[in-house]
Motif scaffolding. Structure first.
Motif, PDB file in Angstrom:
ATOM      1  N   VAL A 197       0.870  -1.183   0.000  1.00  0.00           N
ATOM      2  CA  VAL A 197       0.000   0.000   0.000  1.00  0.00           C
ATOM      3  C   VAL A 197       0.904   1.229   0.000  1.00  0.00           C
ATOM      4  O   VAL A 197       1.713   1.403   0.913  1.00  0.00           O
ATOM      5  CB  VAL A 197      -0.942   0.039   1.216  1.00  0.00           C
ATOM      6  CG1 VAL A 197      -1.848   1.267   1.137  1.00  0.00           C
ATOM      7  CG2 VAL A 197      -1.781  -1.232   1.316  1.00  0.00           C
ATOM      8  N   SER A 198       0.756   2.066  -1.032  1.00  0.00           N
ATOM      9  CA  SER A 198       1.582   3.266  -1.154  1.00  0.00           C
ATOM     10  C   SER A 198       0.706   4.505  -1.243  1.00  0.00           C
ATOM     11  O   SER A 198      -0.251   4.537  -2.019  1.00  0.00           O
ATOM     12  CB  SER A 198       2.463   3.201  -2.411  1.00  0.00           C
ATOM     13  OG  SER A 198       3.390   2.141  -2.335  1.00  0.00           O
ATOM     14  N   LEU A 299       6.713   0.558   6.597  1.00  0.00           N
ATOM     15  CA  LEU A 299       6.745  -0.519   7.588  1.00  0.00           C
ATOM     16  C   LEU A 299       6.172  -1.814   7.016  1.00  0.00           C
ATOM     17  O   LEU A 299       5.471  -1.807   6.003  1.00  0.00           O
ATOM     18  CB  LEU A 299       6.000  -0.122   8.865  1.00  0.00           C
ATOM     19  CG  LEU A 299       4.509   0.248   8.795  1.00  0.00           C
ATOM     20  CD1 LEU A 299       3.643  -0.997   8.851  1.00  0.00           C
ATOM     21  CD2 LEU A 299       4.152   1.163   9.968  1.00  0.00           C
ATOM     22  N   LYS A 300       6.518  -2.880   7.674  1.00  0.00           N
ATOM     23  CA  LYS A 300       6.019  -4.216   7.336  1.00  0.00           C
ATOM     24  C   LYS A 300       5.152  -4.684   8.499  1.00  0.00           C
ATOM     25  O   LYS A 300       5.546  -4.592   9.664  1.00  0.00           O
ATOM     26  CB  LYS A 300       7.191  -5.171   7.145  1.00  0.00           C
ATOM     27  CG  LYS A 300       6.806  -6.631   6.934  1.00  0.00           C
ATOM     28  CD  LYS A 300       8.058  -7.513   6.869  1.00  0.00           C
ATOM     29  CE  LYS A 300       7.701  -8.990   6.755  1.00  0.00           C
ATOM     30  NZ  LYS A 300       8.928  -9.847   6.723  1.00  0.00           N
ATOM     31  N   TYR A 314       3.287  -4.391   3.183  1.00  0.00           N
ATOM     32  CA  TYR A 314       4.292  -3.331   3.211  1.00  0.00           C
ATOM     33  C   TYR A 314       3.581  -2.008   2.921  1.00  0.00           C
ATOM     34  O   TYR A 314       2.944  -1.856   1.879  1.00  0.00           O
ATOM     35  CB  TYR A 314       5.380  -3.581   2.163  1.00  0.00           C
ATOM     36  CG  TYR A 314       6.148  -4.865   2.369  1.00  0.00           C
ATOM     37  CD1 TYR A 314       7.301  -4.894   3.153  1.00  0.00           C
ATOM     38  CD2 TYR A 314       5.720  -6.051   1.779  1.00  0.00           C
ATOM     39  CE1 TYR A 314       8.005  -6.077   3.343  1.00  0.00           C
ATOM     40  CE2 TYR A 314       6.415  -7.239   1.962  1.00  0.00           C
ATOM     41  CZ  TYR A 314       7.555  -7.253   2.744  1.00  0.00           C
ATOM     42  OH  TYR A 314       8.243  -8.427   2.928  1.00  0.00           O
ATOM     43  N   LEU A 315       3.689  -1.065   3.853  1.00  0.00           N
ATOM     44  CA  LEU A 315       3.036   0.236   3.719  1.00  0.00           C
ATOM     45  C   LEU A 315       4.099   1.320   3.658  1.00  0.00           C
ATOM     46  O   LEU A 315       5.107   1.253   4.375  1.00  0.00           O
ATOM     47  CB  LEU A 315       2.116   0.517   4.905  1.00  0.00           C
ATOM     48  CG  LEU A 315       0.723  -0.125   4.933  1.00  0.00           C
ATOM     49  CD1 LEU A 315       0.803  -1.645   4.959  1.00  0.00           C
ATOM     50  CD2 LEU A 315      -0.080   0.365   6.138  1.00  0.00           C
ATOM     51  N   ARG A 316       3.865   2.308   2.809  1.00  0.00           N
ATOM     52  CA  ARG A 316       4.775   3.461   2.766  1.00  0.00           C
ATOM     53  C   ARG A 316       3.987   4.715   2.412  1.00  0.00           C
ATOM     54  O   ARG A 316       3.042   4.687   1.627  1.00  0.00           O
ATOM     55  CB  ARG A 316       5.902   3.257   1.753  1.00  0.00           C
ATOM     56  CG  ARG A 316       5.437   3.099   0.324  1.00  0.00           C
ATOM     57  CD  ARG A 316       6.581   3.067  -0.661  1.00  0.00           C
ATOM     58  NE  ARG A 316       6.101   2.719  -1.991  1.00  0.00           N
ATOM     59  CZ  ARG A 316       6.841   2.767  -3.103  1.00  0.00           C
ATOM     60  NH1 ARG A 316       8.102   3.147  -3.030  1.00  0.00           N
ATOM     61  NH2 ARG A 316       6.320   2.434  -4.266  1.00  0.00           N
ATOM     62  N   LEU A 428      14.005  -2.625   3.252  1.00  0.00           N
ATOM     63  CA  LEU A 428      12.932  -3.284   3.989  1.00  0.00           C
ATOM     64  C   LEU A 428      12.358  -4.446   3.187  1.00  0.00           C
ATOM     65  O   LEU A 428      12.045  -5.502   3.738  1.00  0.00           O
ATOM     66  CB  LEU A 428      11.834  -2.261   4.311  1.00  0.00           C
ATOM     67  CG  LEU A 428      10.601  -2.747   5.066  1.00  0.00           C
ATOM     68  CD1 LEU A 428      10.972  -3.163   6.494  1.00  0.00           C
ATOM     69  CD2 LEU A 428       9.536  -1.651   5.106  1.00  0.00           C
ATOM     70  N   LEU A 429      12.236  -4.266   1.868  1.00  0.00           N
ATOM     71  CA  LEU A 429      11.737  -5.339   1.001  1.00  0.00           C
ATOM     72  C   LEU A 429      12.864  -6.227   0.505  1.00  0.00           C
ATOM     73  O   LEU A 429      12.689  -7.443   0.375  1.00  0.00           O
ATOM     74  CB  LEU A 429      10.965  -4.757  -0.188  1.00  0.00           C
ATOM     75  CG  LEU A 429       9.478  -4.497   0.081  1.00  0.00           C
ATOM     76  CD1 LEU A 429       9.298  -3.250   0.940  1.00  0.00           C
ATOM     77  CD2 LEU A 429       8.691  -4.372  -1.207  1.00  0.00           C
TER      78      LEU A 429
END
Length: 440
Positions: A197-198, A299-300, A314-316, A428-429
């Protein structure tokens, strides 16, 4: 033709002028007939207020029809009102069975305004109140605000706005899953490797430094908008639409708390620095020059939910990014392939399959979010609004992250204006042999 009486607190503010009055005007063109009592501290007469409003309407309403605007503004009156003075509230009246009081004011005035409204009898069961975010800065303050409001208004009278929940493009995702058994069957732990989600913005804080600096990206964007998008993306597709609110709550309650180790390894925070002729965050107006406020978060997380066991999210979100984009990406197991749902800038659904290229369809973004939400309040539909329990569930997840930042567990990393955040957001990824979706 639907009629209502609309009392707008904070009527001279930027939000009221930029969003609420244009939304009310568009709603009036669609059949709503509101009588509007505009209230603010400025000692203006009704003609003086309308002069100010007319000037702003030219700026914020495209192709404004002067005749239609004149008909609309004829139903607007202005009442000077100090939110802390009970005497001022005595001038307000509930002139219609369907009366809506919109709090376009700072949350620190919510409790006092509710107390004064109740003191003059403006809290009867037919009255609805609409509250803008933020409701609190952490779980404790959120609970305190809700408790104070709850002393005067019942839950069924309260409509807590998250304007993302008014976007048709956000709800299209739920409807696609709800009405399409093919998609419903694919979007779950059996077939998905992970979900991204971005929410990216090219804008900086602009003139909002005074509001933004005490808040930051985690409170301003992730705690509310992004977790709501995540919830709508993951609630069971076969539930009745009227149970959407309860289903979102169940998802938010299933957010797995981040351990102390995860708070170090699964959370990234950053702050934009100058580049390309644009200011860095600490050079912005009304921002502390030594500010440690984050303008980027990645964040994860995982859900403790039967349909999503083992699927990482995974959100940014960030300001001064390379592009403006709101997007949910469902990445399937096996060869690189994904279902890409773009909410902004243009609502679209794209299926990327290995060896087949991309199949893309543009979707209707629908009416303006504020117009839609106002019409939902008039109709008495609380589904697109936050329940107190949803807010508390979201804050319960976010609070430990905020606390870890106070303890400096997560460093504040610089990133250049026009980039996509600190390198740590990509790492992070990478540490999971994954990467952010190539959205450009």
């Amino acid at each position: 033709m639907q009629e209502c009486h609309f009392i707008l607190l904070g009527a001279t503010g930027d939000l009221a002028m930029r969003k609420i009055f244009p939304a009310l005007f568009r709603a009036s063109q669609a059949g709503l007939k509101p009588s509007i009592c505009a209230c603010a501290k400025s000692p203006l007469s009704t003609p003086e207020f309308l002069d100010k409003l007319n000037t702003r309407a030219q700026e914020y309403i495209k192709s404004l029809d002067p005749s239609a605007w004149e008909d609309f503004s004829a139903n607007i009156s202005y009442t000077p009102l100090d939110l802390t003075r009970l005497e001022d509230f005595k001038a307000l009246q509930a002139t219609h069975p369907n009366t809506i009081i919109y709090f376009s004011i700072a949350p620190e005035f919510f409790a006092k305004a509710c107390q004064n409204l109740a003191a003059v009898g403006l809290n009867t069961p037919n009255i609805k109140i609409v509250l803008e975010k933020p409701l609190g800065t952490d779980l404790k303050s959120c609970q305190e605000i809700c408790q104070e409001i709850g002393q005067h208004f019942k839950e069924e009278q309260i409509y807590r706005i998250d304007h993302y929940l008014g976007k048709q493009s956000v709800h299209n995702l739920f409807y696609l899953r709800h009405n399409n058994p093919f998609l419903a069957g694919l979007l779950g732990a059996n077939y998905l490797d992970h979900v991204q989600v971005s929410v990216l913005e090219t804008l900086g804080v602009e003139s909002r430094g005074g509001f933004y600096d005490p808040m930051g990206a985690l409170r301003d964007m992730l705690q509310n908008h992004m977790l709501q998008i995540l919830a709508l993306s993951t609630i069971p597709a076969n539930i009745p639409i009227e149970r959407t609110r309860q289903a979102k709550l169940e998802i938010l309650k299933s957010l797995k708390p981040l351990s102390r180790a995860a708070l170090k390894s699964q959370v990234v925070r950053g702050q934009y620095i100058a580049g390309g002729g644009l200011k860095g965050y600490t050079e912005e107006e009304q921002v502390n020059h030594n500010s440690q406020t984050e303008t980027f978060v990645a964040l994860k997380l995982e859900l403790d939910h039967p349909s999503w066991q083992g699927v990482p999210f995974y959100l940014r979100t960030g300001k001064r990014m390379g592009i403006s984009l709101v997007q949910v990406v469902f990445v399937f197991k096996g060869p690189p392939q994904a279902l890409v749902y773009t909410i902004q800038p243009q609502c679209s659904l794209e299926l990327q399959l290995q060896g087949m290229g991309a199949l893309k369809s543009t979707l209707d973004s629908g009416m303006d979010a504020y117009e839609r939400l106002i019409l939902e309040v008039v109709a008495g539909n609380q589904a697109p609004f936050n329940h107190q329990d949803e807010l508390e569930a979201a804050w319960s997840f976010v609070d430990p992250i905020l606390q870890s930042w106070h303890e400096n567990l997560t460093p504040l990393l610089p990133y250049t204006v026009g980039s996509f955040g600190p390198q740590a957001a990509f790492d992070l990824l990478h540490q999971d042999n994954r990467e952010w979706f190539a959205h450009v």
